[in-house]
Structure formats: C-alpha cells, structure tokens
Design an enzyme around this catalytic site. Structure first.
Site, PDB file in Angstrom:
ATOM      1  N   GLY A  12       2.937  -1.482 -43.213  1.00  0.00           N
ATOM      2  CA  GLY A  12       3.781  -0.435 -42.625  1.00  0.00           C
ATOM      3  C   GLY A  12       4.576   0.291 -43.707  1.00  0.00           C
ATOM      4  O   GLY A  12       5.020  -0.326 -44.667  1.00  0.00           O
ATOM      5  N   ASP A 141      11.454  -5.571 -42.839  1.00  0.00           N
ATOM      6  CA  ASP A 141      11.763  -6.867 -42.208  1.00  0.00           C
ATOM      7  C   ASP A 141      12.465  -7.841 -43.167  1.00  0.00           C
ATOM      8  O   ASP A 141      13.092  -8.791 -42.723  1.00  0.00           O
ATOM      9  CB  ASP A 141      10.469  -7.539 -41.711  1.00  0.00           C
ATOM     10  CG  ASP A 141       9.660  -6.631 -40.791  1.00  0.00           C
ATOM     11  OD1 ASP A 141      10.265  -5.737 -40.174  1.00  0.00           O
ATOM     12  OD2 ASP A 141       8.435  -6.819 -40.705  1.00  0.00           O
ATOM     13  N   GLU A 240      13.498  -7.393 -32.155  1.00  0.00           N
ATOM     14  CA  GLU A 240      12.290  -7.232 -31.327  1.00  0.00           C
ATOM     15  C   GLU A 240      11.523  -8.551 -31.162  1.00  0.00           C
ATOM     16  O   GLU A 240      10.820  -8.742 -30.172  1.00  0.00           O
ATOM     17  CB  GLU A 240      11.359  -6.185 -31.940  1.00  0.00           C
ATOM     18  CG  GLU A 240      10.836  -6.568 -33.324  1.00  0.00           C
ATOM     19  CD  GLU A 240       9.845  -5.581 -33.905  1.00  0.00           C
ATOM     20  OE1 GLU A 240       9.532  -4.563 -33.268  1.00  0.00           O
ATOM     21  OE2 GLU A 240       9.365  -5.839 -35.039  1.00  0.00           O
TER      22      GLU A 240
END
Ligand code: F6P
Length: 368
Positions: A12, A141, A240
């Site tokens: 990502g 992250d 999430e």
C-alpha cells in the site's frame, strides 16, 4: 565501473515514498555516480515483456514531487507472485517470470521500499534469483519488527489527530458520541498514538480484548458529567482490526472472497446507541490516512532510509533492511524484519500513558 541500481515501491502507498525515491536518487547519482532505474507498479512491471521501468535522475525531483503523497513509480498490494490467482481459480508460481524480467533489466542491485508482506516476498524472490536486495520499511501501520518507525506512520497519525480535533467540537456541541475508525491492519499503533494525542476517551485496538460493559459504563459516566466532563460527549477511536467481544474482525466483502478490514466502528456504534440511548456518529477515515503531504518526520525518515540503503549497497551489504533504532539508522538482517510483525507493546510507554490519562480500553474489570 558505473553501477546501475533499481528501486521499487511495493504494498500500500503512503506519504513519504517520493521523498525516499528522491533521497535514493540523489545519493546514488551525486555521491557514487551511479544510475538509477525505477521499476513500475511494484513487481507487476517485471511481468511485462519488456519489463516496465523508467530512469530516475535528480532532475525528476527538481520540483515539489517529494512533498507529495503517493509514489511516482506506482505500486501494488495485491497477489503473491508465488501463488498468483489464475482465472480458473488455480494458483500459479510466477516467480520465474519476475526473475526473467529482472534479468532483462541487467541491474546491479535492488532497493525495495515496502511493508513486511512485500519485503518477505521480495526476499524470497531475491534468494531465488540471486538479486542483491536492500529493504526500506514503509507502512502507515508501523507494524514492521526491528524498526521503531516506518515511513508513512507519522503522517497517518497526524491525519487521525486532525480528524479528532475536528470531531471534538461538533461532538461537544451536540452532546454526541463520536466514533473514529482508523487503519492499522492487525496492529493498534495508529489508534493508540492518535487516541492519546487527540484526547480520546476510549481506544479499542486488536491487541486488547474488550467487552461492551466497560465501554457503556465509561460513556454513561461521561454523559453524567463525572470527571468534570460537562458536554456529555465522548470520542472513541477504533482500530479497524479491533475484534468484536466474540473475537471476530469485521470485513468489507470483496469479489475475491477474502475481504478487507473495515466496519467495526459501525458495528460498535449501533450497539452503543442501543445500550446508551445517546446519539452516536461514526467516521471512517480510510485512505485519507494514506494520502496528502508527508509530515516533516516522514520526510526525514524517508531521506535517512533512502541514503542509508544506497550506502549499504555501496558497502556491499545486502539481504538487509535499514531500520530506525535509538535515534539513528541501523542495518538489520532482512530475515529479522520479516520474521514477525510488531504489535503494540502491552507493557510499553504508550499504553501506560493512555491508561494514566484514564483512557478506557474496554478491559477494565471495575467497570463491568
Ligand atoms: O497496510 C496499509 C493499509 O492501509 C492497512 O492499514 C489497511 O488495512 C490496508 O492497507 C488497506 O488496503 P487497500 O489499500 O488495499 O484497501
């Protein structure tokens, strides 16, 4: 002999990738007199014939590209080349094609800017194809082992904090409970850091199992005005990847059947509204955390990692990753970086700080 190195971005995207490409290019060209080629769309460009690449020169970075999010080279976070999904549902090992593409480019070494998943795949590819590889850690992250920070994390946190700063006044004005869902995959770093900095009352992370009762008790107390809170409002940050009390992660369905993380805040919001009878609103930050200009911290890390990766190649050190430890860049074995993830440290300063501020994590026995 002039060396010609390759660089790619994989996984990502995140803010700071262009700043890292700039640092790699400037260091390679100005310090060592090398040439640099960028491989396009992660490893995907290597599957084409001829393989897709572009040259990178200092002139490419003369403008403001290093201030921008995204990646000049494109990237991919889909499909493991060792188990590539075929139209008939089978899996194929496409690593020989990637290695053939790499050999066509006739490069002397590769710098890969990626997260733990991409770096693990690239390491396997490098071992199979004899590719001299140096890794650079990036992911919002911040879950890569052996580095305290990865490129992109600081920017994502600052976006989440800005969101909380914007949610607080409207929450207070309407006496509402505001839930903010942030990214982070299976790690709660973004939620925890942003929750502390943004004044969250409750933070839910994948590393801590929680129950609904302590949350309801805390929100009821806040609405009564206990602890000096007079607005009857509350801010709740939900990672999430946080699990429901029965241990499930909520996912958005995808055609592949795998599903993406997302939806836990909406799931929780409904239950809190029912339990408390208060107005609840949910904001999902999503990819806003991955875009926009990198923070100064991410620009700096990108520059230090990029220059460090080129220096590592110049010194003949491969199969390693440039990491951030104790206020400096260090070279660590790539094998260590991809061996495991880095969850939130349950005995660490961040969690202790949050608990010290009275933040509720849903595991408080006294509030059941
Ligand atoms: O790993 C970075 C990340 O942004 C995660 O936080 C998130 O779960 C995932 O990527 C989203 O991936 P995609 O861009 O494919 O939706």
């Amino acid at each position: 002999m002039t060396r010609h190195i390759g660089v790619l971005t994989s996984g990502g995207d995140c803010p700071g990738l262009n700043a890292c490409l700039r640092a790699i290019t400037l260091r390679a060209v100005h310090t060592y007199g090398w040439q640099v080629s960028g491989l396009l769309d992660g490893t995907l460009g290597l599957l084409d014939n001829p393989p897709r690449s572009r040259s990178l020169t200092p002139a490419d970075f003369g403008g403001d590209v290093f201030r921008q999010g995204g990646t000049l080279l494109g990237t991919t976070n889909r499909n493991d080349p060792f188990a590539w999904p075929m139209p008939d549902g089978s899996r194929r090992d496409r690593s020989p094609e990637l290695i053939a593409g790499w050999r066509q480019l006739a490069l002397d070494g590769l710098i890969a800017i990626g997260g733990d998943g991409s770096l693990a795949i690239l390491r396997r590819l490098a071992q199979q194809g004899g590719i001299p590889l140096v890794g650079v850690p990036k992911t919002i992250d911040n879950d890569i082992a052996v580095t305290e920070n990865a490129i992109g994390y600081d920017t994502a946190v600052s976006v989440a904090v800005e969101a909380l700063d914007r949610l607080q006044p409207t929450a207070a004005s309407h006496h509402r409970i505001m839930l903010l869902e942030v990214m982070g995959r299976d790690a709660g770093h973004i939620a925890l850091y942003a929750g502390i900095a943004g004044g969250a009352d409750i933070i839910l992370i994948p590393e801590i199992a929680w129950r609904l009762e302590p949350l309801v008790a805390r929100l009821a107390a806040l609405r009564r005005g206990d602890a000096g809170r007079t607005t009857g409002s509350a801010l709740v940050v939900v990672a999430e990847g946080a699990r429901t009390p029965d241990g499930r992660q909520i996912r958005v369905r995808e055609k592949s059947g795998k599903g993406r993380l997302g939806g836990i805040a909406t799931w929780l919001g409904r239950r809190l509204a029912d339990a408390i009878g208060a107005e609840v609103r949910v904001t999902t930050l999503g990819h806003l955390q991955r875009g926009g200009a990198p923070t100064p911290r991410d620009r700096f890390l990108a520059a230090a990692f990029g220059a460090g990766a080129v220096d590592s190649m110049a010194a003949g050190h491969y199969d390693c990753m440039i990491a951030w430890q104790n206020r400096q860049t260090v070279r660590v074995p790539l094998a260590d970086a991809v061996a495991s993830g880095q969850p939130v440290d349950l005995a660490g300063t961040m969690l202790r700080t949050a608990r010290g501020l009275g933040v509720c994590f849903g595991d408080e026995p006294g509030e059941a």
